[in-house]
Write a protein that holds these residues in place. Structure first.
Motif, short mmCIF file in Angstrom:
data_model
loop_
_atom_site.label_atom_id
_atom_site.label_comp_id
_atom_site.label_asym_id
_atom_site.label_seq_id
_atom_site.Cartn_x
_atom_site.Cartn_y
_atom_site.Cartn_z
N TYR A 73 0.83 -1.20 0.00
CA TYR A 73 0.00 0.00 0.00
C TYR A 73 0.87 1.25 0.00
O TYR A 73 2.04 1.21 0.41
CB TYR A 73 -0.87 0.03 1.27
CG TYR A 73 -1.77 -1.15 1.42
CD1 TYR A 73 -3.05 -1.15 0.88
CD2 TYR A 73 -1.34 -2.30 2.09
CE1 TYR A 73 -3.88 -2.24 1.01
CE2 TYR A 73 -2.17 -3.40 2.22
CZ TYR A 73 -3.43 -3.37 1.68
OH TYR A 73 -4.25 -4.46 1.80
N ASN A 92 -5.06 3.95 -2.27
CA ASN A 92 -5.16 2.58 -1.77
C ASN A 92 -6.60 2.11 -1.85
O ASN A 92 -7.52 2.91 -1.70
CB ASN A 92 -4.73 2.51 -0.29
CG ASN A 92 -3.25 2.72 -0.11
OD1 ASN A 92 -2.45 2.27 -0.90
ND2 ASN A 92 -2.88 3.40 0.97
N ARG A 96 -4.70 -3.23 -2.06
CA ARG A 96 -3.39 -2.77 -2.55
C ARG A 96 -3.45 -1.29 -2.89
O ARG A 96 -4.50 -0.68 -2.92
CB ARG A 96 -2.99 -3.54 -3.79
CG ARG A 96 -3.95 -3.31 -4.96
CD ARG A 96 -3.69 -4.21 -6.11
NE ARG A 96 -3.70 -5.56 -5.63
CZ ARG A 96 -4.11 -6.61 -6.31
NH1 ARG A 96 -4.53 -6.48 -7.52
NH2 ARG A 96 -4.09 -7.81 -5.79
N GLY A 97 -2.28 -0.75 -3.22
CA GLY A 97 -2.18 0.62 -3.69
C GLY A 97 -2.03 0.67 -5.19
O GLY A 97 -1.77 -0.35 -5.86
#
Length: 161
Positions: A73, A92, A96-97
């Protein structure tokens, strides 16, 4: 002498045909890396995305979307730096980012060195593991001398937590 000239002409024609059949390489490329590449859970690592241009003309209308591996992230204070211009978005979601850029520009190369710009941001992971962030071939797009192009090869970076 006539057979020699014929063979020479045929060789030149075939050589040109082979050369013209080779694929043209794109002037733009991308590399990504994590620095440092090994961190403890919750410690930030710097993600560096380097956009490169080997053309003697700048690449314009450059776009890239990079989705991080699940479990990686953007850090709460991501310290985002962008030398490519354009509009950068980093966020994010639950898994996940991701980071994306549109309307960016990669400077021209000088004939000896590629032109480049960089996007940098801090990322974290909370779970131990090995995370591979891959930017696929074709993910980086832009216009160089008015010609659309994309990166020909993928780039991967590994982060160990």
């Amino acid at each position: 002498m006539a057979p020699f000239k014929s063979a020479l002409v045929l060789g030149l024609v075939l050589g040109l045909a082979v050369l013209s059949a080779l694929p043209a390489l794109a002037a733009i490329d991308v590399n990504n890396s994590f620095t440092p590449s090994t961190r403890y859970p919750g410690e930030p690592a710097r993600l560096i995305i380097r956009l490169q241009n080997s053309s003697l003309s700048p690449s314009q209308d450059v776009a890239l979307e990079n989705t991080l591996p699940a479990g990686v992230y953007l850090a709460p204070d991501a310290n985002i730096a962008n030398t490519c211009g354009g509009a950068l978005t980093a966020s994010n979601d639950a898994e996940r980012g991701s980071v994306s850029i549109v309307s960016a520009q990669i400077p021209a190369g000088d004939g000896s060195n590629t032109g480049f710009c960089q996007i940098e941001l801090d990322v974290i992971g909370q779970e131990r593991g090995t995370y591979v962030s891959t930017i696929a071939a074709g993910a980086l797009t832009g216009l160089t001398n008015g010609v659309p192009e994309a990166n020909a090869m993928a780039s991967s970076a590994t982060l160990a937590i």
